[in-house]
Motif scaffolding. Sequence first.
Motif, PDB file in Angstrom:
ATOM      1  N   ALA A  82       0.820  -1.212   0.000  1.00 32.02           N
ATOM      2  CA  ALA A  82       0.000   0.000   0.000  1.00 32.02           C
ATOM      3  C   ALA A  82       0.856   1.265   0.000  1.00 32.02           C
ATOM      4  O   ALA A  82       2.022   1.253   0.388  1.00 32.02           O
ATOM      5  CB  ALA A  82      -0.927   0.009   1.221  1.00 32.02           C
ATOM      6  N   PHE A  83       0.248   2.350  -0.458  1.00 27.47           N
ATOM      7  CA  PHE A  83       0.687   3.727  -0.177  1.00 27.47           C
ATOM      8  C   PHE A  83       2.117   4.036  -0.629  1.00 27.47           C
ATOM      9  O   PHE A  83       2.943   4.539   0.125  1.00 27.47           O
ATOM     10  CB  PHE A  83       0.558   4.024   1.326  1.00 27.47           C
ATOM     11  N   HIS A  84       2.422   3.778  -1.894  1.00 25.05           N
ATOM     12  CA  HIS A  84       3.789   3.982  -2.375  1.00 25.05           C
ATOM     13  C   HIS A  84       4.218   5.450  -2.348  1.00 25.05           C
ATOM     14  O   HIS A  84       5.417   5.727  -2.288  1.00 25.05           O
ATOM     15  CB  HIS A  84       3.928   3.425  -3.791  1.00 25.05           C
ATOM     16  N   LYS A  85       3.279   6.366  -2.364  1.00 25.14           N
ATOM     17  CA  LYS A  85       3.684   7.775  -2.303  1.00 25.14           C
ATOM     18  C   LYS A  85       4.202   8.173  -0.918  1.00 25.14           C
ATOM     19  O   LYS A  85       4.824   9.232  -0.783  1.00 25.14           O
ATOM     20  CB  LYS A  85       2.535   8.698  -2.729  1.00 25.14           C
ATOM     21  N   LEU A  86       3.979   7.335   0.083  1.00 24.59           N
ATOM     22  CA  LEU A  86       4.653   7.572   1.360  1.00 24.59           C
ATOM     23  C   LEU A  86       6.156   7.322   1.226  1.00 24.59           C
ATOM     24  O   LEU A  86       6.955   7.861   1.987  1.00 24.59           O
ATOM     25  CB  LEU A  86       4.102   6.648   2.448  1.00 24.59           C
ATOM     26  N   ALA A  87       6.520   6.483   0.255  1.00 22.87           N
ATOM     27  CA  ALA A  87       7.925   6.138   0.058  1.00 22.87           C
ATOM     28  C   ALA A  87       8.621   7.076  -0.915  1.00 22.87           C
ATOM     29  O   ALA A  87       9.806   7.385  -0.755  1.00 22.87           O
ATOM     30  CB  ALA A  87       8.046   4.697  -0.445  1.00 22.87           C
ATOM     31  N   HIS A  88       7.896   7.544  -1.937  1.00 21.96           N
ATOM     32  CA  HIS A  88       8.516   8.378  -2.985  1.00 21.96           C
ATOM     33  C   HIS A  88       7.412   9.179  -3.668  1.00 21.96           C
ATOM     34  O   HIS A  88       6.310   8.662  -3.875  1.00 21.96           O
ATOM     35  CB  HIS A  88       9.235   7.495  -4.012  1.00 21.96           C
ATOM     36  N   PRO A  89       7.675  10.414  -4.053  1.00 22.75           N
ATOM     37  CA  PRO A  89       6.622  11.231  -4.680  1.00 22.75           C
ATOM     38  C   PRO A  89       6.022  10.623  -5.942  1.00 22.75           C
ATOM     39  O   PRO A  89       4.847  10.864  -6.246  1.00 22.75           O
ATOM     40  CB  PRO A  89       7.349  12.552  -5.001  1.00 22.75           C
ATOM     41  N   ASP A  90       6.816   9.850  -6.684  1.00 22.33           N
ATOM     42  CA  ASP A  90       6.286   9.223  -7.902  1.00 22.33           C
ATOM     43  C   ASP A  90       5.443   7.998  -7.600  1.00 22.33           C
ATOM     44  O   ASP A  90       4.735   7.497  -8.481  1.00 22.33           O
ATOM     45  CB  ASP A  90       7.433   8.830  -8.842  1.00 22.33           C
ATOM     46  N   GLY A  91       5.531   7.489  -6.405  1.00 25.59           N
ATOM     47  CA  GLY A  91       4.671   6.406  -5.946  1.00 25.59           C
ATOM     48  C   GLY A  91       4.602   5.215  -6.887  1.00 25.59           C
ATOM     49  O   GLY A  91       5.607   4.742  -7.422  1.00 25.59           O
ATOM     50  N   GLY A 109      -1.944  -2.694  -5.536  1.00 21.84           N
ATOM     51  CA  GLY A 109      -2.885  -2.838  -4.441  1.00 21.84           C
ATOM     52  C   GLY A 109      -4.067  -1.902  -4.535  1.00 21.84           C
ATOM     53  O   GLY A 109      -3.972  -0.800  -5.081  1.00 21.84           O
ATOM     54  N   VAL A 110      -5.187  -2.336  -3.969  1.00 25.94           N
ATOM     55  CA  VAL A 110      -6.365  -1.485  -3.928  1.00 25.94           C
ATOM     56  C   VAL A 110      -6.077  -0.221  -3.124  1.00 25.94           C
ATOM     57  O   VAL A 110      -6.652   0.838  -3.379  1.00 25.94           O
ATOM     58  CB  VAL A 110      -7.576  -2.258  -3.354  1.00 25.94           C
ATOM     59  N   ALA A 111      -5.141  -0.326  -2.158  1.00 23.53           N
ATOM     60  CA  ALA A 111      -4.777   0.833  -1.337  1.00 23.53           C
ATOM     61  C   ALA A 111      -3.617   1.613  -1.966  1.00 23.53           C
ATOM     62  O   ALA A 111      -2.773   2.162  -1.264  1.00 23.53           O
ATOM     63  CB  ALA A 111      -4.423   0.386   0.069  1.00 23.53           C
ATOM     64  N   SER A 112      -3.601   1.659  -3.266  1.00 26.68           N
ATOM     65  CA  SER A 112      -2.594   2.432  -3.995  1.00 26.68           C
ATOM     66  C   SER A 112      -2.880   3.918  -3.856  1.00 26.68           C
ATOM     67  O   SER A 112      -4.043   4.351  -3.829  1.00 26.68           O
ATOM     68  CB  SER A 112      -2.621   2.027  -5.474  1.00 26.68           C
ATOM     69  N   PRO A 181      -2.202  14.743   4.675  1.00 25.31           N
ATOM     70  CA  PRO A 181      -2.967  15.558   3.719  1.00 25.31           C
ATOM     71  C   PRO A 181      -2.331  15.510   2.332  1.00 25.31           C
ATOM     72  O   PRO A 181      -1.110  15.539   2.186  1.00 25.31           O
ATOM     73  CB  PRO A 181      -2.882  16.965   4.318  1.00 25.31           C
ATOM     74  N   GLY A 182      -3.199  15.422   1.323  1.00 25.36           N
ATOM     75  CA  GLY A 182      -2.733  15.387  -0.059  1.00 25.36           C
ATOM     76  C   GLY A 182      -2.603  13.995  -0.627  1.00 25.36           C
ATOM     77  O   GLY A 182      -2.471  13.835  -1.848  1.00 25.36           O
ATOM     78  N   LEU A 183      -2.639  12.967   0.235  1.00 26.25           N
ATOM     79  CA  LEU A 183      -2.564  11.589  -0.233  1.00 26.25           C
ATOM     80  C   LEU A 183      -3.864  10.863   0.096  1.00 26.25           C
ATOM     81  O   LEU A 183      -4.507  11.146   1.106  1.00 26.25           O
ATOM     82  CB  LEU A 183      -1.388  10.849   0.410  1.00 26.25           C
ATOM     83  N   ALA A 184      -4.199   9.903  -0.765  1.00 28.41           N
ATOM     84  CA  ALA A 184      -5.414   9.122  -0.541  1.00 28.41           C
ATOM     85  C   ALA A 184      -5.265   7.770  -1.218  1.00 28.41           C
ATOM     86  O   ALA A 184      -4.437   7.591  -2.117  1.00 28.41           O
ATOM     87  CB  ALA A 184      -6.635   9.848  -1.113  1.00 28.41           C
TER      88      ALA A 184
END
Length: 346
Positions: A82-91, A109-112, A181-184
């Motif tokens: 999940a949540f690749h943008k937590l790792a890198h801006p390009d996610g 993942g559905v939680a992308s 904020p800014g991610l979903a």
Amino acid sequence: MTESLSTVLTDLHAKARAALDPVHYDYFAGGAGDEAVLAANEAAFRRLALRPRVLRGNDDRELGVELPGGRASMPVLIAPTAFHKLAHPDGELATARAAAAAGTILVSGVASTTAIARVTAVDPDAAVWFQLYPLADEDVTAGLVRQAEDAGCAALVVTADSPVFGRHRRDRAHGFHDLPPGLAAENMRGRDIAMAPLSWSHVDRLRESTTLPVWLKGILHPADAELAVEHGMAGVIVSNHGGRQLDLVPASIDALPAIVSAVDGRVPVLLDGGVRSGGDVAKAIALGATAVGIGRPVLWGLAADGAAGVTAVLEALRDEFDHVLTLCGGRSPADLTPDMVVRTCG
């Protein structure tokens, strides 16, 4: 020859830890409960050794595998995380670029934090599978299936081991419960994501709603593998959710042989959890897996260096697996067999 995967991973993991917010690092690195299963996944591989064959003339090797839902250039897929943008801006876009370049399958993942249509658009010729949970509201599940089909996904992966979420001490200690904020979770925008204990009938209806091959992920008991075949699954994935659900279950590699025996060749079996080297890949293949999925190593590569970091992980893994296969006397993954695996002490 490239550096060993352990060297690459050690370097990328250190860079990732330095780059990540400590809260987000712990989210990716952590597991459920006391994290016993998290540790066991890797330790179980270390208890296995390979017994090579010799004098088999294996100069010309082919690493690729065919699966319901696409071909991978090596028996390694990118497992859903999940949540690749937590790792890198390009996610997830960076992860998708690396997967396409490596010629392997990305299970998104559905939680992308990137909508699935944008992920598949990175390379329309690359195979992308869509992971989802069977949700309490079957209309929501149906909508997710349509979304994946419209995006051009080549298969669905239904995660079955999460009637409730695992309890993660690290997240609780940090008070981490929501994205910043800014991610979903973009695939779930505007949708009710309530989860509930579900049944095989829910999986049946999901399978009947699509022409895509459907894989079932989170299988640890051979009886459930039998049922998966009976209910028309295209394949099963032996997984304990990377140690993030029930902290009382066996390591994935320890659960694999019984699942392979129960399936008896009727559908392919994949495995994820604890794969950290080309030797681990070889051990899983020898014990009956058709391919393996990797999760956290991809996240460390992504956090350290975006798409280039993920590519470094994949190519080091390819090189190392090819090297191990050669030393074991194999021309292809199918040449790795159960008699070549020996359990050691410790």
